[in-house]
Design an enzyme around this catalytic site. Structure first.
Site, short mmCIF file in Angstrom:
data_model
loop_
_atom_site.label_atom_id
_atom_site.label_comp_id
_atom_site.label_asym_id
_atom_site.label_seq_id
_atom_site.Cartn_x
_atom_site.Cartn_y
_atom_site.Cartn_z
CE LYS A 48 -3.18 -1.98 -5.45
NZ LYS A 48 -3.52 -0.59 -5.27
N GLY A 75 -6.57 2.58 -8.91
CA GLY A 75 -7.94 2.00 -8.97
C GLY A 75 -8.18 0.57 -8.40
CG ASN A 102 -5.75 -2.42 2.30
OD1 ASN A 102 -6.64 -2.31 1.44
ND2 ASN A 102 -5.55 -1.34 3.07
CB CYS A 133 -9.54 3.43 -2.11
SG CYS A 133 -8.77 3.72 -3.80
CB ILE A 195 -3.64 10.28 6.18
CG1 ILE A 195 -2.56 10.77 5.80
CG2 ILE A 195 -4.00 11.10 7.57
CD1 ILE A 195 -2.16 12.11 5.25
CG ASN A 196 -5.70 5.95 1.75
OD1 ASN A 196 -5.03 6.11 0.62
ND2 ASN A 196 -6.35 4.87 1.72
N GLY A 253 3.83 10.38 4.09
CA GLY A 253 5.19 11.09 3.69
C GLY A 253 6.46 10.52 4.47
#
Lengths: 311, 265
Positions: A48, A75, A102, A133, A195-196, A253
């Site tokens: 995270k 957030g 990260n 983000c 991708i994010n 995905g």
């Protein structure tokens, strides 16, 4: 019966026993999933996002299910660097897989500080910069939408990381992702992850209110896979021409070993499994096993599969 | 220890208006399950609907796991159509359950909040522990026929000596369940060691307020939209009295009422 094949890959300066990583924000700090995965089942995990100070995150509701996907607006809630170093990293460092941390800063200086502190940790194998983000006001996607800013943040982190490989996680919420990837590569990144999530929203027609308190959030899950594949293919091609030593880590995905294989074929060296872990806590390990079975059946190693698209 | 398995569906019977009792073969989960804990259940293996649903554990019978649920949306509708023999991906038991060690606890269930409270009552009965219980409903029709053999719809209210309340007056006290609860707390008599509650949010808020007023400890079972159930997605944020958020799946679903910021929830 096909013979087992070599699944080890060297990606972004890190050796992985297999090309499947758990994606940031979907696997906690690893321990949350330890009851569900055999040790060593996956190549490693990306934590995270860690920030200098703890972050509480956005007000709820933070998630909503959509057609073949979900939106989140968490957030970047996280325990903060000190707590991470004291109570999360020691356990992670003892696990067999690679540990990619990260990290998220609100300024170039914060990214540099995080890279300096985390770069000094022997239990950390690589850093992944979150410049993508969609759910925070400061930093986040603001950095990831301009090649100059991507380059500046990356260069600052690379300078402080004490030789630890730096990866940059990119946002799909741009017209052309290739300039961002090239800017990261130019500044010394060893891999780009993409991708994010895709910036999206959901509305309750009954109440005419947004379904997320943050109004907008990031779309993930099987719905985004075709977008991720297209972007990985484009970025891999752009990097091959100008920075052939810089790798692509593909995500978006992935629900099965075949999905993972498609990302490798498109040009990724490794993949990350995200939302799938929410739908099945053992998903990442299952996907790694399915990918190995696919490679054996095809008679290729994971490294050979990478970039093998036939056009 | 939580674990993930493919649980065979043994039965899935209607027991009330849009209410079903699901029985799964899941000995490893059943053996560990405690009242107030939950499981995540995938209603179908495909990508639509994508996410698993959290369900309170209603009880265990040997190696069987009992889930009492109401059809609310796409996922529970699909679940209600699942037939015996299918296998459903299930993981758990998850989260913090009720602390049943409080002396002479008072259980308060509202509507489908009966699901974990019945399990709590069963465990207290097994221990031979004294407790009181209140059950609030919209109307008599919403009573759940727990005992499919006897078909006793009023099982909780009568056989177990539960105090009932219904908003339409069709059963028990005419009004909200918090009204007889207030009367109980006002009495002198033996002071309950804790109130354990599960039900709609307005009921939980009212129970928490009552307990604060009478200085009684209160454990509330909360729910929130949730993707993973294991503490990773951070979707199920419950506003904390101390600022920030608690995760319904980890610090909950049963939380001390004093830890929750009831104004922000």
């Amino acid at each position: 019966m096909s013979r087992a094949t070599d699944m080890a890959v060297f990606v972004g300066g890190v050796r992985l026993a297999n090309p499947v990583l758990a994606a940031s924000g979907t696997f906690g700090y690893g321990r949350e999933y330890s009851p569900y995965l055999e040790p060593g089942a996956i190549g490693g995990l990306v934590t995270k996002g860690v920030s200098l100070q703890p972050r509480a995150g956005n007000p709820p509701p933070r998630i909503v299910e959509t057609a073949c996907g979900m939106l989140n607006a968490i957030g970047l809630a996280n325990v903060g660097l000190n707590e991470f170093l004291a109570h999360k990293l020691p356990w992670l460092a003892e696990q067999p897989g690679a540990v990619v941390v990260n990290l998220y800063g609100e300024s170039v200086g914060e990214f540099a500080e995080l890279a300096r502190r985390l770069g000094a940790e022997p239990g950390v194998d690589a850093l992944e910069l979150n410049v993508s983000c969609p759910n925070v006001k400061e930093g986040g996607m603001a950095f990831g939408c301009h090649p100059g800013a991507v380059g500046e943040v990356t260069a600052a982190a690379v300078a402080e990381a004490q030789g630890k490989p730096v990866w940059v996680k990119l946002t799909p919420n741009v017209t052309d992702l290739a300039p961002m990837a090239l800017a990261a590569a130019q500044a010394g990144a060893q891999a780009v992850s993409l991708i994010n999530t895709l910036l999206a929203m959901a509305i309750d027609a009954g109440t005419r209110r947004p379904k997320l308190a943050n109004v907008v959030g990031g779309l993930s899950g099987p719905a985004v896979k075709p977008v991720g594949l297209r972007m990985v293919w484009q970025v891999a091609n752009a990097l091959k021409a100008e920075h052939p030593s810089v790798d692509v880590v593909g995500l978006g995905g992935i629900m099965s070993g075949i999905d993972a294989a498609e990302y490798l074929i498109a040009g990724a060296k490794a993949v990350q499994v995200g939302t799938a872990s929410f739908t099945d806590p053992a998903a990442a390990g299952r996907i790694a096993a399915e990918l190995a079975a696919y490679c054996a059946e095809q008679g290729v190693s994971a490294a050979e599969l990478s970039g093998s698209l036939r056009i | 220890m939580s674990l993930s398995l493919k649980a065979k569906l043994l039965s899935n019977e209607p027991v009330g208006p849009e209410i079903f009792l699901l029985t799964l073969e899941a000995p490893a989960i059943a053996a560990e399950a405690r009242p107030g804990q939950f499981v995540m259940l995938r209603v179908c293996p495909g990508p639509e609907p994508l996410l698993a649903r959290p369900f309170s554990i209603h009880g265990v019978e040997g190696g069987k796991l009992l889930i009492l649920y109401q059809v609310k949306g796409k996922g529970t509708r699909l679940l209600s159509q699942a037939r015996p023999g299918v296998e459903l991906l299930t993981w758990g038991p998850l989260g913090r359950g009720f602390d049943l060690d409080a002396k002479r606890p008072v259980l308060v269930a509202g509507g489908m909040g009966i699901a974990p409270m019945a399990f709590a009552a069963e465990r207290l009965e097994e221990r031979g522990a004294a407790f009181e219980a209140f059950y609030g409903l919209a109307a008599k029709e919403a009573l759940v026929a727990w005992d499919s053999v006897s078909g006793e719809g009023a099982f909780y209210l009568e056989s177990w000596g539960w105090t009932g309340a219904s908003e339409d007056g069709s059963v028990g006290h005419h009004g909200l369940v918090t009204e007889p609860l207030r009367e109980r707390l006002k009495q002198g008599g033996e002071r309950p060691g804790a109130v354990l509650a599960c039900g709609p949010l307005p009921m939980l808020k009212a129970v928490a307020l009552l307990c604060a007023e009478f200085g009684v400890a209160c454990q509330t079972s909360l729910e929130a939209p949730m993707a993973c159930g294991v503490g990773a997605c951070l979707g199920c944020a419950i506003p904390s009295a101390g600022g920030g958020y608690l995760r319904a799946c980890q610090e909950g679903p049963v939380m001390e009422a004093s830890l929750v910021d009831w104004k922000k929830i």
